[in-house]
Design a protein around this motif. Structure first.
Motif, PDB file in Angstrom:
ATOM      1  N   VAL A 152       0.845  -1.204   0.000  1.00 60.67           N
ATOM      2  CA  VAL A 152       0.000   0.000   0.000  1.00 60.67           C
ATOM      3  C   VAL A 152       0.876   1.249   0.000  1.00 60.67           C
ATOM      4  CG1 VAL A 152      -1.641   1.365   1.346  1.00 60.67           C
ATOM      5  CG2 VAL A 152      -2.002  -1.090   1.071  1.00 60.67           C
ATOM      6  N   ALA A 153       1.919   1.252   0.827  1.00 53.98           N
ATOM      7  CA  ALA A 153       2.813   2.407   0.883  1.00 53.98           C
ATOM      8  C   ALA A 153       3.489   2.650  -0.460  1.00 53.98           C
ATOM      9  CB  ALA A 153       3.856   2.200   1.980  1.00 53.98           C
ATOM     10  N   MET A 154       3.935   1.584  -1.096  1.00 51.55           N
ATOM     11  CA  MET A 154       4.627   1.736  -2.371  1.00 51.55           C
ATOM     12  C   MET A 154       3.681   2.236  -3.457  1.00 51.55           C
ATOM     13  SD  MET A 154       6.745  -1.109  -4.582  1.00 51.55           S
ATOM     14  CE  MET A 154       5.268  -2.077  -4.901  1.00 51.55           C
ATOM     15  N   LEU A 155       2.475   1.656  -3.522  1.00 51.91           N
ATOM     16  CA  LEU A 155       1.560   1.991  -4.608  1.00 51.91           C
ATOM     17  C   LEU A 155       0.825   3.310  -4.385  1.00 51.91           C
ATOM     18  CD1 LEU A 155       0.090  -1.575  -5.246  1.00 51.91           C
ATOM     19  CD2 LEU A 155       1.698  -0.309  -6.681  1.00 51.91           C
ATOM     20  N   CYS A 156       0.547   3.642  -3.124  1.00 52.57           N
ATOM     21  CA  CYS A 156      -0.173   4.898  -2.844  1.00 52.57           C
ATOM     22  C   CYS A 156       0.793   6.064  -2.642  1.00 52.57           C
ATOM     23  CB  CYS A 156      -1.073   4.733  -1.617  1.00 52.57           C
ATOM     24  SG  CYS A 156      -2.456   3.603  -1.875  1.00 52.57           S
ATOM     25  N   LEU A 157       1.664   5.952  -1.642  1.00 51.18           N
ATOM     26  CA  LEU A 157       2.599   7.049  -1.373  1.00 51.18           C
ATOM     27  C   LEU A 157       3.629   7.176  -2.488  1.00 51.18           C
ATOM     28  CD1 LEU A 157       3.180   6.555   2.459  1.00 51.18           C
ATOM     29  CD2 LEU A 157       1.612   8.126   1.304  1.00 51.18           C
ATOM     30  N   GLY A 158       4.179   6.044  -2.904  1.00 49.03           N
ATOM     31  CA  GLY A 158       5.139   6.085  -4.010  1.00 49.03           C
ATOM     32  C   GLY A 158       4.499   6.588  -5.292  1.00 49.03           C
ATOM     33  N   GLY A 159       3.254   6.175  -5.524  1.00 51.07           N
ATOM     34  CA  GLY A 159       2.542   6.649  -6.703  1.00 51.07           C
ATOM     35  C   GLY A 159       2.285   8.143  -6.664  1.00 51.07           C
ATOM     36  N   LEU A 160       1.972   8.660  -5.464  1.00 55.79           N
ATOM     37  CA  LEU A 160       1.773  10.105  -5.332  1.00 55.79           C
ATOM     38  C   LEU A 160       3.053  10.873  -5.620  1.00 55.79           C
ATOM     39  CD1 LEU A 160      -0.515  10.427  -2.167  1.00 55.79           C
ATOM     40  CD2 LEU A 160      -1.074  11.143  -4.504  1.00 55.79           C
ATOM     41  N   MET A 161       4.164  10.371  -5.111  1.00 56.80           N
ATOM     42  CA  MET A 161       5.446  11.038  -5.359  1.00 56.80           C
ATOM     43  C   MET A 161       5.789  11.037  -6.845  1.00 56.80           C
ATOM     44  SD  MET A 161       7.617   9.547  -2.113  1.00 56.80           S
ATOM     45  CE  MET A 161       9.131  10.329  -2.646  1.00 56.80           C
ATOM     46  N   LEU A 162       5.565   9.889  -7.494  1.00 58.00           N
ATOM     47  CA  LEU A 162       5.829   9.803  -8.925  1.00 58.00           C
ATOM     48  C   LEU A 162       4.879  10.712  -9.701  1.00 58.00           C
ATOM     49  CD1 LEU A 162       7.280   8.510 -11.332  1.00 58.00           C
ATOM     50  CD2 LEU A 162       5.584   6.654 -11.249  1.00 58.00           C
ATOM     51  N   GLY A 163       3.611  10.702  -9.299  1.00 58.56           N
ATOM     52  CA  GLY A 163       2.634  11.547  -9.967  1.00 58.56           C
ATOM     53  C   GLY A 163       2.949  13.025  -9.822  1.00 58.56           C
ATOM     54  N   GLN A 164       3.434  13.404  -8.632  1.00 57.51           N
ATOM     55  CA  GLN A 164       3.839  14.801  -8.423  1.00 57.51           C
ATOM     56  C   GLN A 164       4.926  15.213  -9.405  1.00 57.51           C
ATOM     57  OE1 GLN A 164       1.568  16.666  -6.825  1.00 57.51           O
ATOM     58  NE2 GLN A 164       3.110  17.551  -5.472  1.00 57.51           N
ATOM     59  N   ARG A 165       5.890  14.301  -9.592  1.00 61.22           N
ATOM     60  CA  ARG A 165       6.999  14.625 -10.500  1.00 61.22           C
ATOM     61  C   ARG A 165       6.519  14.688 -11.943  1.00 61.22           C
ATOM     62  NH1 ARG A 165      12.811  11.854  -9.938  1.00 61.22           N
ATOM     63  NH2 ARG A 165      12.683  13.228  -8.116  1.00 61.22           N
ATOM     64  N   LEU A 166       5.687  13.736 -12.342  1.00 63.19           N
ATOM     65  CA  LEU A 166       5.234  13.695 -13.729  1.00 63.19           C
ATOM     66  C   LEU A 166       4.319  14.859 -14.077  1.00 63.19           C
ATOM     67  CD1 LEU A 166       4.516   9.862 -14.152  1.00 63.19           C
ATOM     68  CD2 LEU A 166       6.480  11.162 -15.002  1.00 63.19           C
ATOM     69  N   THR A 167       3.568  15.353 -13.070  1.00 61.18           N
ATOM     70  CA  THR A 167       2.616  16.449 -13.328  1.00 61.18           C
ATOM     71  C   THR A 167       3.146  17.797 -12.858  1.00 61.18           C
ATOM     72  OG1 THR A 167       1.490  16.102 -11.195  1.00 61.18           O
ATOM     73  CG2 THR A 167       0.662  14.862 -13.106  1.00 61.18           C
ATOM     74  N   GLY A 169       3.806  18.830  -9.927  1.00 61.84           N
ATOM     75  CA  GLY A 169       3.153  19.281  -8.709  1.00 61.84           C
ATOM     76  C   GLY A 169       1.649  19.435  -8.784  1.00 61.84           C
ATOM     77  N   TRP A 170       1.044  19.219  -9.933  1.00 60.79           N
ATOM     78  CA  TRP A 170      -0.395  19.436 -10.076  1.00 60.79           C
ATOM     79  C   TRP A 170      -1.236  18.312  -9.497  1.00 60.79           C
ATOM     80  CZ3 TRP A 170      -2.694  23.827 -10.948  1.00 60.79           C
ATOM     81  CH2 TRP A 170      -2.005  24.850 -11.599  1.00 60.79           C
ATOM     82  N   LEU A 171      -0.690  17.107  -9.368  1.00 60.16           N
ATOM     83  CA  LEU A 171      -1.492  15.999  -8.854  1.00 60.16           C
ATOM     84  C   LEU A 171      -1.989  16.285  -7.446  1.00 60.16           C
ATOM     85  CD1 LEU A 171      -2.644  13.132  -9.095  1.00 60.16           C
ATOM     86  CD2 LEU A 171      -0.464  12.269  -8.231  1.00 60.16           C
ATOM     87  N   TRP A 172      -1.100  16.703  -6.554  1.00 59.89           N
ATOM     88  CA  TRP A 172      -1.484  16.978  -5.176  1.00 59.89           C
ATOM     89  C   TRP A 172      -2.484  18.129  -5.110  1.00 59.89           C
ATOM     90  CZ3 TRP A 172      -1.590  14.453  -0.896  1.00 59.89           C
ATOM     91  CH2 TRP A 172      -1.732  15.117   0.325  1.00 59.89           C
ATOM     92  N   PHE A 173      -2.279  19.147  -5.915  1.00 58.10           N
ATOM     93  CA  PHE A 173      -3.233  20.248  -5.947  1.00 58.10           C
ATOM     94  C   PHE A 173      -4.616  19.757  -6.349  1.00 58.10           C
ATOM     95  CE2 PHE A 173      -5.570  23.337  -8.493  1.00 58.10           C
ATOM     96  CZ  PHE A 173      -5.693  24.383  -7.593  1.00 58.10           C
ATOM     97  N   TYR A 174      -4.643  18.866  -7.338  1.00 63.99           N
ATOM     98  CA  TYR A 174      -5.923  18.410  -7.885  1.00 63.99           C
ATOM     99  C   TYR A 174      -6.660  17.503  -6.907  1.00 63.99           C
ATOM    100  CZ  TYR A 174      -9.273  16.569 -11.269  1.00 63.99           C
ATOM    101  OH  TYR A 174     -10.417  16.202 -11.914  1.00 63.99           O
TER     102      TYR A 174
END
Length: 215
Positions: A152-167, A169-174
């Motif tokens: 869960v940590a890898m797929l959720c938290l790790g996914g958020l970190m990766l998503g932040q980089r790919l977007t 910073g817009w993923l967390w805002f959204y």
């Protein structure tokens, strides 16, 4: 303002079937069917000799249709999120009982997909971890719980970190900051909720009688 799995799935299926409300509602209806089947399956696994309890478990989500403001079949992410979470919960139960790391990772993947369908699933995921602790002590299945938490940590938290980089910073805002502007429907909680309770009262009475009969 939700995590992107549901619109992504809608877009992929839309390449074949075309995007319209019926496609979105079909995903929700199939998800509700999965919820009913998994609910019945969970009861059969625990109390297989009482078929009526399994039928009750399958009917309960449908009976709550009016009580929960008629959202089950809408083109929304909620039903898919609940189906994925319930599948993960059942996989976690099996993993803890048999100390199966493979099942625990599968459970973590399913509840993580629920999170990526709707971010409020994080509350349910935390609840599942807390509920698993007593079973872990009893069954000595610490490895399975660790595998579940780790996945869960890898797929959720790790996914958020990766998503932040790919977007950028817009993923967390959204999925978080913009979501904080979502107003709470106080009218539903105060005035409309009581009428929904009245609608649900006969079913609640039947449910209590059935559960007490098999207590």
């Amino acid at each position: 303002l939700y995590t992107p799995l549901y619109p992504w799935l809608l877009a992929q299926l839309g390449r074949v079937f075309g995007i319209d409300f019926w496609l979105g509602r079909t995903i929700s209806i199939v998800s509700v069917a999965v919820i009913c089947v998994l609910s019945a399956r969970a009861v059969i696994r625990e109390r297989w000799e009482h078929l009526e309890l399994a039928l009750f478990a399958a009917a309960a989500p449908l009976a709550a249709f009016v009580f929960t403001s008629r959202w089950l079949d809408l083109a929304r992410a909620d039903s898919l999120m609940l189906a994925l979470y319930l599948g993960g919960l059942m996989a976690l139960l099996v993993a803890l009982r048999h100390d199966s790391i493979v099942r625990a990772v599968l459970a973590g993947a399913l509840v993580s997909l629920a999170f990526w369908t709707k971010q409020t699933a994080v509350v349910l995921i935390l609840a599942s971890g807390l509920a698993a602790l007593p079973m872990t002590v009893h069954a000595r299945a610490w490895r399975s719980l660790a595998a579940y938490v780790g996945s869960v940590a890898m797929l959720c938290l790790g996914g958020l970190m990766l998503g932040q980089r790919l977007t950028q910073g817009w993923l967390w805002f959204y999925v978080y900051q913009a979501h904080q502007g979502h107003e709470l429907n106080w009218e539903r909680l105060t005035r409309k909720a009581w009428w929904m309770h009245v609608h649900a009262a006969p079913f609640v009475a039947l449910a209590l009688a059935l559960l007490l009969a098999h207590a």
